[in-house]
Design an enzyme around this catalytic site. Structure first.
Site, PDB file in Angstrom:
ATOM      1  CB  VAL A 289      -0.958  -0.020   1.214  1.00 24.12           C
ATOM      2  CG1 VAL A 289      -1.691   1.308   1.350  1.00 24.12           C
ATOM      3  CG2 VAL A 289      -1.967  -1.154   1.070  1.00 24.12           C
TER       4      VAL A 289
ATOM      5  CG  ASP B  35       9.686   0.076   5.624  1.00 26.17           C
ATOM      6  OD1 ASP B  35       8.627  -0.189   5.016  1.00 26.17           O
ATOM      7  OD2 ASP B  35      10.155  -0.651   6.532  1.00 26.17           O
TER       8      ASP B  35
ATOM      9  CB  THR C 208      -7.023  -3.002   6.603  1.00 22.09           C
ATOM     10  OG1 THR C 208      -6.930  -2.718   5.208  1.00 22.09           O
ATOM     11  CG2 THR C 208      -8.383  -3.590   6.909  1.00 22.09           C
TER      12      THR C 208
ATOM     13  CG  PHE D 211     -11.214   0.547  -1.363  1.00 20.93           C
ATOM     14  CD1 PHE D 211     -11.853  -0.268  -0.444  1.00 20.93           C
ATOM     15  CD2 PHE D 211     -11.314   1.922  -1.207  1.00 20.93           C
ATOM     16  CE1 PHE D 211     -12.601   0.273   0.607  1.00 20.93           C
ATOM     17  CE2 PHE D 211     -12.050   2.478  -0.162  1.00 20.93           C
ATOM     18  CZ  PHE D 211     -12.697   1.654   0.750  1.00 20.93           C
ATOM     19  CG  LEU D 212      -3.811  -1.126  -3.240  1.00 19.32           C
ATOM     20  CD1 LEU D 212      -3.074  -2.449  -3.290  1.00 19.32           C
ATOM     21  CD2 LEU D 212      -2.809   0.005  -3.291  1.00 19.32           C
TER      22      LEU D 212
ATOM     23  CB  CYS E  36      -6.579  -8.447   1.825  1.00 17.76           C
ATOM     24  SG  CYS E  36      -5.148  -7.466   1.395  1.00 17.76           S
TER      25      CYS E  36
ATOM     26  CG  LEU F  88     -20.518 -13.491  -9.080  1.00 16.62           C
ATOM     27  CD1 LEU F  88     -21.798 -13.311  -9.893  1.00 16.62           C
ATOM     28  CD2 LEU F  88     -20.858 -14.201  -7.759  1.00 16.62           C
TER      29      LEU F  88
ATOM     30  CE  LYS G 122       9.886  -3.494   2.602  1.00 15.63           C
ATOM     31  NZ  LYS G 122       8.502  -3.227   3.086  1.00 15.63           N
TER      32      LYS G 122
HETATM   33  C1  UGA Z   1      -8.444  -7.406  -1.924  1.00 12.15           C
HETATM   34  C2  UGA Z   1      -9.559  -6.481  -2.414  1.00 12.15           C
HETATM   35  O1  UGA Z   1     -10.036  -6.918  -3.697  1.00 12.15           O
HETATM   36  C3  UGA Z   1      -9.061  -5.037  -2.541  1.00 12.15           C
HETATM   37  O2  UGA Z   1     -10.128  -4.172  -2.903  1.00 12.15           O
HETATM   38  C4  UGA Z   1      -8.492  -4.598  -1.173  1.00 12.15           C
HETATM   39  O3  UGA Z   1      -7.965  -3.288  -1.220  1.00 12.15           O
HETATM   40  C5  UGA Z   1      -7.358  -5.565  -0.758  1.00 12.15           C
HETATM   41  O4  UGA Z   1      -7.906  -6.893  -0.684  1.00 12.15           O
HETATM   42  C6  UGA Z   1      -6.815  -5.129   0.568  1.00 12.15           C
HETATM   43  O5  UGA Z   1      -7.564  -5.163   1.555  1.00 12.15           O
HETATM   44  O6  UGA Z   1      -5.691  -4.642   0.631  1.00 12.15           O
HETATM   45  P1  UGA Z   1      -6.354  -8.651  -3.050  1.00 12.15           P
HETATM   46  O7  UGA Z   1      -6.168  -9.366  -1.738  1.00 12.15           O
HETATM   47  O8  UGA Z   1      -5.171  -8.049  -3.715  1.00 12.15           O
HETATM   48  O9  UGA Z   1      -7.420  -7.443  -2.916  1.00 12.15           O
HETATM   49  O10 UGA Z   1      -6.949  -9.722  -4.049  1.00 12.15           O
HETATM   50  P2  UGA Z   1      -8.322  -9.996  -4.827  1.00 12.15           P
HETATM   51  O11 UGA Z   1      -8.156  -9.687  -6.252  1.00 12.15           O
HETATM   52  O12 UGA Z   1      -9.467  -9.402  -4.132  1.00 12.15           O
HETATM   53  O13 UGA Z   1      -8.381 -11.603  -4.680  1.00 12.15           O
HETATM   54  C7  UGA Z   1      -8.420 -12.221  -3.389  1.00 12.15           C
HETATM   55  C8  UGA Z   1      -8.576 -13.715  -3.519  1.00 12.15           C
HETATM   56  O14 UGA Z   1      -9.867 -14.048  -4.030  1.00 12.15           O
HETATM   57  C9  UGA Z   1      -7.571 -14.381  -4.463  1.00 12.15           C
HETATM   58  O15 UGA Z   1      -7.107 -15.582  -3.872  1.00 12.15           O
HETATM   59  C10 UGA Z   1      -8.379 -14.672  -5.710  1.00 12.15           C
HETATM   60  O16 UGA Z   1      -7.899 -15.766  -6.436  1.00 12.15           O
HETATM   61  C11 UGA Z   1      -9.742 -14.958  -5.100  1.00 12.15           C
HETATM   62  N1  UGA Z   1     -10.866 -14.707  -6.041  1.00 12.15           N
HETATM   63  C12 UGA Z   1     -11.135 -13.462  -6.482  1.00 12.15           C
HETATM   64  C13 UGA Z   1     -11.681 -15.772  -6.415  1.00 12.15           C
HETATM   65  O17 UGA Z   1     -11.469 -16.936  -5.995  1.00 12.15           O
HETATM   66  N2  UGA Z   1     -12.746 -15.531  -7.252  1.00 12.15           N
HETATM   67  C14 UGA Z   1     -13.024 -14.291  -7.714  1.00 12.15           C
HETATM   68  O18 UGA Z   1     -14.013 -14.146  -8.469  1.00 12.15           O
HETATM   69  C15 UGA Z   1     -12.199 -13.234  -7.323  1.00 12.15           C
END
Ligand code: UGA
Length: 429
Positions: A11, A30, A121, A152-153, A260, A250, A35
């Site tokens: 982040v 940091d 968070t 929300f990245l 996360c 989905l 790093k």
């Molecule tokens: C997530 C949120 O999407 C971000 O909006 C948030 O800012 C972030 O956490 C955080 O709190 O920092 P991230 O952990 O990078 O982001 O990953 P995602 O893309 O959300 O995927 C999370 C997990 O869900 C992965 O293991 C992915 O494979 C799985 N996933 C995602 C599924 O199994 N199905 C889906 O349809 C989408």
């Protein structure tokens, strides 16, 4: 504007680089000196598409710098962003000791008005504690405001998510910092939601938990599809066209992982418990996620029978595509469970091999996708990397003792795979 980010993890570093890209002057701090040295020398501690270019360009332009000295970082800017880790404690609650430490260090270094913005968070009501802490430790007795500005990245899309955000949440109890926050974010052209601090903090946990719920919902539907001969991808497509539902998140698979969702879900359940609400809905989301992996392993065992001594090629180690992050990766869990059954693994990931080596033992590390299948009894797709779709299926068939694939991410076309003679098992299809 002059901005300081404390914490150069995902982040902090990506936000710092994007702030610099839109013209702000950014100092990234940091306490990990190694790093900081790496960043100062032009290296990057993480892989994230587009990040290297941004860091290089903005460092050269003099808009982005790095230091291990918190006091220096605090004194150089008017707005201090906290972006340090908030890891889980064994009972699922959040370890806020890094946040508390930064609040104290910032307070000690402050000599004039600062806006302290929390990006990490955190549980609802953390902002109040940060404000109390700063007041207590600020020897100079200067004015300050605390703002909650959750991030929300998504990893793997961090730069694009930051440059084109869906929304900016600004939580504060005083109107004074709102104009400054709006100015910082003006170049990003996103809708801004101004709330109280507690609501802003809740928006983050509520959003992540809702997305996790969506994934568990489709994974539960996948189980029903498997028992009825329906196709979960078609169900998702049909549901997703309803704008109130939406197609994103989905995708049925091996369940969600990463640094996360699992952590935030546990934290949110705990936070709810602490304020007197038993969030059983989210406990069920967790249970479905655990079961999803169990059902996939069962599918492998049902087909291959005894795994002891079987050679299995695994495509993917990262917790999802476009990242080298293996924290709480379903792919790693899958590997470890196959190994526990006695399977011998050949593994490949386009980016996550180095990080995976630290947590996965006794595997053969294969550099090229098309060599993974060599001498194996089956292939498993564990991460949704798009490039796995380029696998040379005919070559893989020849290298395998039997053409068997377990596709945990529904990357391949079932009908086409079966037409080519594969024994092909996927999720909910
Ligand atoms: C997530 C949120 O999407 C971000 O909006 C948030 O800012 C972030 O956490 C955080 O709190 O920092 P991230 O952990 O990078 O982001 O990953 P995602 O893309 O959300 O995927 C999370 C997990 O869900 C992965 O293991 C992915 O494979 C799985 N996933 C995602 C599924 O199994 N199905 C889906 O349809 C989408």
């Amino acid at each position: 504007m002059k901005l300081t980010l404390i914490g150069t993890g995902y982040v902090g570093l990506v936000t710092g680089a994007c702030f610099a890209e839109v013209g702000h002057h950014v100092v990234c701090v940091d306490n990990d000196e190694a790093k900081i040295k790496l960043l100062q020398a032009g290296g990057l501690p993480i892989y994230e598409p587009g990040l290297a270019e941004l860091v290089k360009k903005n460092t050269a332009a003099g808009r982005l710098s790095f230091t291990a000295n918190t006091a220096e970082g605090v004194q150089k800017s008017d707005v201090i962003f906290i972006a340090v880790p908030t890891p889980p404690l064994p009972d699922g609650s959040v370890d806020l000791s890094f946040i508390e430490r930064v609040a104290r260090d910032t307070a000690t270094a402050m000599t004039d008005y600062k806006i302290i913005v929390d990006k990490s968070t955190v549980p609802v009501k953390t902002g109040e504690k940060v404000a109390e802490t700063i007041k207590r430790y600020c020897a100079a007795r200067v004015d300050f405001d605390v703002v909650s500005n959750p991030e929300f990245l998504r990893e793997g899309f961090a730069v694009s998510d930051l440059m084109k955000p869906d929304r900016i949440v600004i939580g504060t109890r005083s109107p004074r910092p709102v104009a400054v926050m709006k100015e910082i974010y003006a170049p990003f052209n996103a809708p801004m939601v101004v709330t109280d601090i507690n609501s802003a903090e809740l928006i983050k946990h509520a959003s992540n938990s809702f997305l996790a719920l969506k994934i568990s919902y489709i994974n539960a539907l996948a189980a029903i599809c498997e028992n009825t001969g329906a196709n979960v991808q078609e169900v998702a497509a049909g549901m997703g066209l309803d704008e109130r539902i939406g197609r994103r998140f989905l995708n049925a698979g091996l369940g969600f992982g990463g640094s996360c969702f699992p952590k935030d879900l546990s934290a949110f359940i705990k936070i709810a418990e602490q304020v007197g609400y038993d969030f059983r809905l989210l406990k069920e989301v967790q249970r479905i996620n655990t079961e999803q992996m169990d059902r996939f392993i069962k599918k492998i065992i049902d087909t291959l029978w005894v795994l002891k001594g079987k050679r299995i090629g695994v495509l993917g180690l990262a917790f999802k595509q476009n990242t080298d992050d293996v924290r709480m990766s379903p792919a790693i869990e899958l590997c470890q469970r196959l190994q526990k059954e006695g399977a011998i693994l050949r593994v490949h990931d386009p980016k996550a091999m180095d990080k995976a080596r630290a947590i996965l033992n006794d595997a053969t590390w294969v550099d090229t996708l098309d060599d993974v299948a060599e001498g194996c009894d089956a292939l498993v797709v564990a991460t949704e990397w798009d490039e796995f779709k380029n696998l040379d299926l005919d070559r893989a068939r020849k290298l395998l003792t039997h053409p068997i694939m377990f596709d945990g991410r529904n990357l391949f076309d079932r009908v086409e795979m079966e037409r080519r003679g594969w024994i092909y098992k996927s999720v909910g299809r």
